[in-house]
Design a protein around this motif. Structure first.
Motif, PDB file in Angstrom:
ATOM      1  N   LYS A  78      -0.566  53.190  21.638  1.00 49.82           N
ATOM      2  CA  LYS A  78       0.710  53.515  22.264  1.00 49.82           C
ATOM      3  C   LYS A  78       0.781  52.934  23.685  1.00 49.82           C
ATOM      4  CE  LYS A  78       1.384  57.744  19.560  1.00 49.82           C
ATOM      5  NZ  LYS A  78       1.643  59.207  19.612  1.00 49.82           N
ATOM      6  N   THR A  79       1.928  53.083  24.317  1.00 49.70           N
ATOM      7  CA  THR A  79       2.121  52.669  25.708  1.00 49.70           C
ATOM      8  C   THR A  79       2.231  53.909  26.572  1.00 49.70           C
ATOM      9  OG1 THR A  79       3.233  50.614  25.098  1.00 49.70           O
ATOM     10  CG2 THR A  79       3.602  51.437  27.327  1.00 49.70           C
TER      11      THR A  79
ATOM     12  N   HIS B  58       2.934  55.438  30.294  1.00 49.36           N
ATOM     13  CA  HIS B  58       3.561  55.151  31.585  1.00 49.36           C
ATOM     14  C   HIS B  58       2.949  56.066  32.643  1.00 49.36           C
ATOM     15  CE1 HIS B  58       6.841  52.637  29.902  1.00 49.36           C
ATOM     16  NE2 HIS B  58       6.606  53.381  28.818  1.00 49.36           N
TER      17      HIS B  58
ATOM     18  N   GLU C 121      -5.934  50.111  34.752  1.00 47.17           N
ATOM     19  CA  GLU C 121      -6.703  49.012  34.170  1.00 47.17           C
ATOM     20  C   GLU C 121      -7.929  49.541  33.433  1.00 47.17           C
ATOM     21  OE1 GLU C 121      -7.657  45.185  33.095  1.00 47.17           O
ATOM     22  OE2 GLU C 121      -5.809  45.928  34.024  1.00 47.17           O
TER      23      GLU C 121
ATOM     24  N   LYS D 115      -7.008  51.866  30.033  1.00 50.71           N
ATOM     25  CA  LYS D 115      -6.453  51.255  28.820  1.00 50.71           C
ATOM     26  C   LYS D 115      -7.532  51.033  27.763  1.00 50.71           C
ATOM     27  CE  LYS D 115      -6.743  46.395  30.282  1.00 50.71           C
ATOM     28  NZ  LYS D 115      -5.978  45.165  30.591  1.00 50.71           N
ATOM     29  N   ASP D 116      -8.750  50.699  28.177  1.00 58.44           N
ATOM     30  CA  ASP D 116      -9.833  50.489  27.216  1.00 58.44           C
ATOM     31  C   ASP D 116     -10.277  51.801  26.591  1.00 58.44           C
ATOM     32  OD1 ASP D 116      -9.828  47.777  27.773  1.00 58.44           O
ATOM     33  OD2 ASP D 116     -11.247  47.996  29.425  1.00 58.44           O
TER      34      ASP D 116
ATOM     35  N   ALA E 190      -4.949  52.171  24.601  1.00 59.59           N
ATOM     36  CA  ALA E 190      -3.494  52.139  24.782  1.00 59.59           C
ATOM     37  C   ALA E 190      -3.141  51.160  25.893  1.00 59.59           C
ATOM     38  CB  ALA E 190      -2.982  53.532  25.143  1.00 59.59           C
ATOM     39  N   THR E 191      -1.899  50.752  25.914  1.00 62.96           N
ATOM     40  CA  THR E 191      -1.374  49.986  27.036  1.00 62.96           C
ATOM     41  C   THR E 191      -0.972  50.976  28.125  1.00 62.96           C
ATOM     42  OG1 THR E 191      -0.518  48.266  25.562  1.00 62.96           O
ATOM     43  CG2 THR E 191       0.420  48.377  27.778  1.00 62.96           C
TER      44      THR E 191
ATOM     45  N   ILE F  75       0.817  51.365  31.772  1.00 61.01           N
ATOM     46  CA  ILE F  75       1.708  50.685  32.715  1.00 61.01           C
ATOM     47  C   ILE F  75       1.976  51.579  33.916  1.00 61.01           C
ATOM     48  CG2 ILE F  75       4.017  49.707  33.044  1.00 61.01           C
ATOM     49  CD1 ILE F  75       4.082  49.120  30.050  1.00 61.01           C
TER      50      ILE F  75
ATOM     51  N   THR G 195       2.548  60.199  26.607  1.00 61.73           N
ATOM     52  CA  THR G 195       2.878  58.802  26.907  1.00 61.73           C
ATOM     53  C   THR G 195       3.476  58.636  28.305  1.00 61.73           C
ATOM     54  OG1 THR G 195       5.061  58.998  25.865  1.00 61.73           O
ATOM     55  CG2 THR G 195       3.230  58.230  24.479  1.00 61.73           C
TER      56      THR G 195
END
Length: 334
Positions: free
Chosen positions: A39-40, A42, A62, A65-66, A70-71, A73, A97
């Motif tokens: 998922k992304t 925020h 950064e 995310k690993d 997930a991404t 942002i 999210t």
């Protein structure tokens, strides 16, 4: 006619079960079972890009995310001391999210100084995990002749005629209350000049447009190390490892600023516990990475993972401390 043997069928069934079990415990499969995998996310920041909180958020995004698969942002929602970001968190779906990386000001101070902030931390948010404590500090700009806090006081009394402006990253914030109490203590007519975050305040300090400012050590430390500004006093009960030469306000005779603020992640109320646990676990793992730990420490943070429960306890204790101080100043919520 004899029925065919079922031994082969039993064998193949067992093999299939073993294969499924192996697949379930494979790293990729384990990650896929996590609520936020794929998922992304925020990560809301209530202050402009370029400030201390923004820099911290980008380092964590950064790394996370690993661990989350997930991404992640970073989304800056500057304005009103983090109030806009907090309102955005309240309106977000409670699925993990959308997270809010915040320090004490938005969560502990704003609800006490603003009549209608548009959110209630206790009802609208859930603490996910904490990752650091830090202190606020008093700094003078490079164009100011003062090399110490006492020299700054003497300079204001002399060249400034007892009057001076001190930048603060947000109105009705801990830095503003500190400015007020410093003025009272040393009989100075100090005016807190509020900015929309630490980045614009630092820009004016670097341009010698304002002689002094109060902000977090992460906001000030890089320019202090380069000699562009000079941190002359810190809050907290002890000198900071990143600034061992700088005295505390208690050492200078101004007690009452020993309780230190915090940094943490917050989610909308109602976010499922497995999701909260995944984020907290991921944060604990990235904080254990020596390189990241060192970078955050160099920014003036005392890095340590706090569970959601511990972060909640820390937030409530800090809120109670500053509730007493704010009431003692006679401040009326706006």
């Amino acid at each position: 006619m004899a029925l065919p043997s079922t031994r082969f069928g039993r064998r193949t069934g067992l093999a299939a079960l073993l294969a499924l079990a192996a697949a379930a415990f494979a790293p990729g499969a384990a990650l896929a079972q996590q609520p936020l995998a794929g998922k992304t996310v925020h990560l809301l920041v209530g202050f402009p890009a370029g400030g201390g909180t923004d820099a911290i958020a980008r380092l964590l995004a950064e790394a996370l995310k690993d661990e989350l698969g997930a991404t992640v942002i970073v989304e800056n929602r500057p304005g009103a001391g983090g109030q806009l970001a907090a309102q955005a968190l309240k309106a977000a779906p409670p699925d993990g999210t959308t997270l809010f990386i915040s320090h004490d000001h938005t969560i502990s101070i704003l609800p006490q100084v603003v009549k209608s902030p548009g959110f209630d931390p206790a009802a609208d948010f859930v603490p996910v995990a904490g990752f650091a404590t830090f202190v606020n500090a008093f700094a003078v700009s490079g164009g100011t002749p003062a090399k110490s806090f006492n020299e700054y006081v003497a300079w204001v009394k002399g060249a400034g005629g007892g009057k001076g402006a001190v930048g603060v990253p947000a109105p009705a914030s801990v830095p503003e209350f500190l400015v007020k109490l410093v003025g009272e203590k040393y009989k100075l007519d100090l005016v807190a000049a509020p900015y929309r975050g630490s980045a614009p305040m630092m820009a004016d300090m670097l341009g010698n447009l304002i002689a002094a400012g109060v902000g977090s050590v992460p906001d000030l430390i890089e320019n202090h190390k380069s000699g562009k500004v000079r941190v002359v006093a810190v809050m907290g009960s002890a000198r900071q490892p990143a600034l061992p030469e700088v005295p505390t306000f208690a050492e200078l005779g101004l007690a009452g600023f020993e309780d230190v603020p915090y940094y943490g992640l917050f989610a909308p109320a109602g976010t499922p516990k497995p999701t909260l646990d995944q984020i907290s676990s991921a944060l604990a793992k990235v904080l254990a990475r020596p390189a990241l730990h060192e970078r955050l420490s160099a920014m003036g943070l005392a890095v340590a993972h706090m569970s959601g429960e511990q972060l909640g306890q820390r937030e409530r204790a800090y809120t109670a401390t500053w509730s007493r101080i704010i009431k003692a100043t006679g401040f009326v919520p706006q």
